[in-house]
Design a protein around this motif. Structure first.
Motif, PDB file in Angstrom:
ATOM      1  N   HIS A 166       0.797  -1.230   0.000  1.00  0.00           N
ATOM      2  CA  HIS A 166       0.000   0.000   0.000  1.00  0.00           C
ATOM      3  C   HIS A 166       0.826   1.274   0.000  1.00  0.00           C
ATOM      4  O   HIS A 166       0.272   2.375   0.047  1.00  0.00           O
ATOM      5  CB  HIS A 166      -0.953  -0.020   1.199  1.00  0.00           C
ATOM      6  CG  HIS A 166      -1.855  -1.206   1.190  1.00  0.00           C
ATOM      7  ND1 HIS A 166      -1.712  -2.255   2.071  1.00  0.00           N
ATOM      8  CD2 HIS A 166      -2.885  -1.538   0.383  1.00  0.00           C
ATOM      9  CE1 HIS A 166      -2.627  -3.183   1.808  1.00  0.00           C
ATOM     10  NE2 HIS A 166      -3.348  -2.773   0.798  1.00  0.00           N
ATOM     11  N   GLY A 205     -14.777   3.452   6.658  1.00  0.00           N
ATOM     12  CA  GLY A 205     -15.051   2.452   5.638  1.00  0.00           C
ATOM     13  C   GLY A 205     -16.527   2.377   5.281  1.00  0.00           C
ATOM     14  O   GLY A 205     -16.896   2.253   4.105  1.00  0.00           O
ATOM     15  N   ALA A 208     -17.284   5.347   3.141  1.00  0.00           N
ATOM     16  CA  ALA A 208     -16.751   5.160   1.784  1.00  0.00           C
ATOM     17  C   ALA A 208     -17.636   4.222   0.975  1.00  0.00           C
ATOM     18  O   ALA A 208     -17.824   4.409  -0.239  1.00  0.00           O
ATOM     19  CB  ALA A 208     -15.318   4.627   1.860  1.00  0.00           C
ATOM     20  N   TRP A 209     -18.174   3.208   1.638  1.00  0.00           N
ATOM     21  CA  TRP A 209     -19.072   2.249   0.974  1.00  0.00           C
ATOM     22  C   TRP A 209     -20.347   2.959   0.507  1.00  0.00           C
ATOM     23  O   TRP A 209     -20.808   2.762  -0.628  1.00  0.00           O
ATOM     24  CB  TRP A 209     -19.418   1.121   1.948  1.00  0.00           C
ATOM     25  CG  TRP A 209     -19.830  -0.163   1.307  1.00  0.00           C
ATOM     26  CD1 TRP A 209     -20.272  -0.348   0.024  1.00  0.00           C
ATOM     27  CD2 TRP A 209     -19.821  -1.457   1.917  1.00  0.00           C
ATOM     28  NE1 TRP A 209     -20.550  -1.677  -0.197  1.00  0.00           N
ATOM     29  CE2 TRP A 209     -20.289  -2.378   0.954  1.00  0.00           C
ATOM     30  CE3 TRP A 209     -19.492  -1.920   3.187  1.00  0.00           C
ATOM     31  CZ2 TRP A 209     -20.427  -3.735   1.222  1.00  0.00           C
ATOM     32  CZ3 TRP A 209     -19.620  -3.266   3.446  1.00  0.00           C
ATOM     33  CH2 TRP A 209     -20.071  -4.173   2.489  1.00  0.00           C
ATOM     34  N   THR A 225     -12.796   0.547  -3.186  1.00  0.00           N
ATOM     35  CA  THR A 225     -12.496   1.956  -2.958  1.00  0.00           C
ATOM     36  C   THR A 225     -11.803   2.094  -1.620  1.00  0.00           C
ATOM     37  O   THR A 225     -11.896   1.200  -0.765  1.00  0.00           O
ATOM     38  CB  THR A 225     -13.775   2.811  -2.997  1.00  0.00           C
ATOM     39  OG1 THR A 225     -13.420   4.200  -2.958  1.00  0.00           O
ATOM     40  CG2 THR A 225     -14.699   2.500  -1.827  1.00  0.00           C
ATOM     41  N   ASP A 226     -11.106   3.188  -1.435  1.00  0.00           N
ATOM     42  CA  ASP A 226     -10.478   3.459  -0.140  1.00  0.00           C
ATOM     43  C   ASP A 226     -10.209   4.945  -0.037  1.00  0.00           C
ATOM     44  O   ASP A 226     -10.185   5.672  -1.042  1.00  0.00           O
ATOM     45  CB  ASP A 226      -9.186   2.653   0.023  1.00  0.00           C
ATOM     46  CG  ASP A 226      -8.092   3.097  -0.939  1.00  0.00           C
ATOM     47  OD1 ASP A 226      -7.405   4.084  -0.640  1.00  0.00           O
ATOM     48  OD2 ASP A 226      -7.937   2.451  -1.991  1.00  0.00           O
ATOM     49  N   ASN A 227     -10.020   5.395   1.186  1.00  0.00           N
ATOM     50  CA  ASN A 227      -9.753   6.813   1.425  1.00  0.00           C
ATOM     51  C   ASN A 227      -8.343   7.044   1.960  1.00  0.00           C
ATOM     52  O   ASN A 227      -8.075   8.070   2.576  1.00  0.00           O
ATOM     53  CB  ASN A 227     -10.792   7.388   2.389  1.00  0.00           C
ATOM     54  CG  ASN A 227     -10.791   6.666   3.728  1.00  0.00           C
ATOM     55  OD1 ASN A 227      -9.889   5.876   4.018  1.00  0.00           O
ATOM     56  ND2 ASN A 227     -11.787   6.928   4.550  1.00  0.00           N
ATOM     57  N   MET A 231     -10.368   0.594   3.501  1.00  0.00           N
ATOM     58  CA  MET A 231     -10.568  -0.020   2.193  1.00  0.00           C
ATOM     59  C   MET A 231     -11.876  -0.796   2.175  1.00  0.00           C
ATOM     60  O   MET A 231     -12.177  -1.515   3.128  1.00  0.00           O
ATOM     61  CB  MET A 231      -9.418  -0.982   1.865  1.00  0.00           C
ATOM     62  CG  MET A 231      -8.056  -0.335   1.808  1.00  0.00           C
ATOM     63  SD  MET A 231      -6.733  -1.558   1.563  1.00  0.00           S
ATOM     64  CE  MET A 231      -6.632  -2.270   3.210  1.00  0.00           C
ATOM     65  N   ASN A 252     -11.533   1.676 -10.133  1.00  0.00           N
ATOM     66  CA  ASN A 252     -10.885   1.658  -8.820  1.00  0.00           C
ATOM     67  C   ASN A 252     -10.768   3.106  -8.369  1.00  0.00           C
ATOM     68  O   ASN A 252      -9.882   3.837  -8.799  1.00  0.00           O
ATOM     69  CB  ASN A 252      -9.502   1.004  -8.899  1.00  0.00           C
ATOM     70  CG  ASN A 252      -8.817   0.931  -7.537  1.00  0.00           C
ATOM     71  OD1 ASN A 252      -9.273   1.524  -6.559  1.00  0.00           O
ATOM     72  ND2 ASN A 252      -7.705   0.223  -7.462  1.00  0.00           N
ATOM     73  N   SER A 253     -11.692   3.516  -7.524  1.00  0.00           N
ATOM     74  CA  SER A 253     -11.757   4.924  -7.119  1.00  0.00           C
ATOM     75  C   SER A 253     -10.948   5.212  -5.856  1.00  0.00           C
ATOM     76  O   SER A 253     -11.067   6.297  -5.291  1.00  0.00           O
ATOM     77  CB  SER A 253     -13.222   5.333  -6.895  1.00  0.00           C
ATOM     78  OG  SER A 253     -13.799   4.565  -5.850  1.00  0.00           O
ATOM     79  N   GLY A 254     -10.146   4.248  -5.420  1.00  0.00           N
ATOM     80  CA  GLY A 254      -9.407   4.421  -4.177  1.00  0.00           C
ATOM     81  C   GLY A 254      -8.121   5.193  -4.321  1.00  0.00           C
ATOM     82  O   GLY A 254      -7.780   5.711  -5.395  1.00  0.00           O
ATOM     83  N   PRO A 292      -4.948   2.457  -8.034  1.00  0.00           N
ATOM     84  CA  PRO A 292      -5.947   3.475  -7.723  1.00  0.00           C
ATOM     85  C   PRO A 292      -6.148   4.453  -8.875  1.00  0.00           C
ATOM     86  O   PRO A 292      -5.208   4.772  -9.615  1.00  0.00           O
ATOM     87  CB  PRO A 292      -5.348   4.176  -6.500  1.00  0.00           C
ATOM     88  CG  PRO A 292      -4.529   3.114  -5.847  1.00  0.00           C
ATOM     89  CD  PRO A 292      -3.937   2.326  -6.967  1.00  0.00           C
TER      90      PRO A 292
END
Length: 326
Positions: A166, A205, A208-209, A225-227, A231, A252-254, A292
């Protein structure tokens, strides 16, 4: 001559006097020499082992945390740190060599032995490459299960480490002070701090969901996705319905987690693209690694129900279906 009567309290007073004299004499004659607090603190017997959690997760494994808990830990020279896998998502604990850039390790390549296997000794020298190998708390991740990694820190300094999977999103620091320095926190305090961070990660999380659901529709699937900390290991939305000739774009919007979109048989190396997404009528199709902010668009030319997975996270439940109607 008349004798003076003996006091009934004399024997008890004598015993008290003897005990008092013994209390003064015995520590000098039979006790071991006193050891100063500083000497004890600097001694081998006082070396401590501290615990850091690697990652975190919800009970369903749908939400995974990209964090070392705690991210900063203060220890003394001679102490050890044990990192414990705390999630199904794979992570590493990696100290880079002097002069080595994190960018040179990105994106994570699981075909390189130095990325997925342990490197370095048991005591950190402060400048060489040390790696835990891939850490996870499950046995079906596709990697050898490593649940604990311990390093001793004999030298003072502030030592930064990363998760190679990561990158910059997951960083920690071990602050090593001189032996005998007072510790700012106990392990129990670090554990409470980690618990608060875990709860915050789960809240992030879930949010984000919800945000991903707002971005998805029948032709747009959010491929995880993740911020930067939390994740979401799910395709959102998980099942879409389209017609022959239409497209689905996987996004993949993370910020930190890679994913794949893989139809058919999972390849030995999911990082390598396979098949033609412009004309997909079934069979084997793989996006390759989706970093990402990347997209993968598939045009479906045949009716049917097509199941797919993330080749990295399917064992957590990251799977989906595209139903194509005439």
């Amino acid at each position: 001559m008349t004798r003076r009567a003996e006091s009934p309290h004399a024997p008890r007073l004598l015993r008290v006097l003897i005990a008092f004299i013994a209390a003064l004499v015995l520590p000098v004659t039979v006790s071991a020499p006193a050891v100063s607090a500083a000497a004890v603190a600097g001694g081998e017997e006082s070396a401590r082992t501290w615990t850091v959690q690697v990652g975190s997760e919800s009970s369903s494994q749908a939400i995974q945390g990209m964090a070392f808990l705690p991210g900063n830990i203060y220890i003394n020279a001679g102490d050890k740190v044990t990192w414990e896998a705390n999630s199904a998502e794979i992570h590493t604990v990696t100290f880079l060599a002097k002069g080595q850039s994190l960018r040179s390790t990105q994106p994570f390549n699981p075909s390189l032995p130095q990325n997925i296997y342990q490197r370095g000794g048991k005591a950190y020298d402060g400048h060489s490459y040390y790696n835990s190998g891939v850490m996870t708390n499950v046995s079906d991740s596709g990697f050898k299960q490593v649940t604990k990694y311990t390093l001793a820190f004999p030298r003072k300094g502030n030592f930064t480490y990363y998760c190679l999977v990561h990158g910059m999103a997951m960083k920690g620091v071990v602050h090593v002070r001189a032996a005998g320095t007072d510790y700012p926190y106990s392990q129990a305090q670090y554990d409470r701090q980690a618990g608060r961070q875990e709860r915050a990660i789960l809240r992030d999380g879930r949010q984000a969901w919800e945000d991903a659901r707002d971005q998805a529709d029948e032709h747009t699937v959010i491929a995880g996705t993740d911020n930067g900390t939390s994740m979401v290991m799910r395709f959102v939305q998980q099942k879409v319905e389209i017609r022959v000739g239409e497209k689905v774009t996987f996004v993949n919007s993370g910020m930190g987690a890679p994913h794949t979109v893989t139809f058919g048989k999972e390849p030995a190396n999911v990082f390598v693209p396979r098949g033609n997404p412009a004309k997909f009528a079934g069979g084997d199709l793989n996006s390759g690694i989706m970093p990402p902010h990347s997209k993968f668009t598939v045009t479906f030319t045949k009716a049917g129900e097509f199941d797919y997975i993330c080749g990295l996270h399917d064992f957590m439940g990251m799977v989906g279906t595209v139903e194509v109607r005439r």
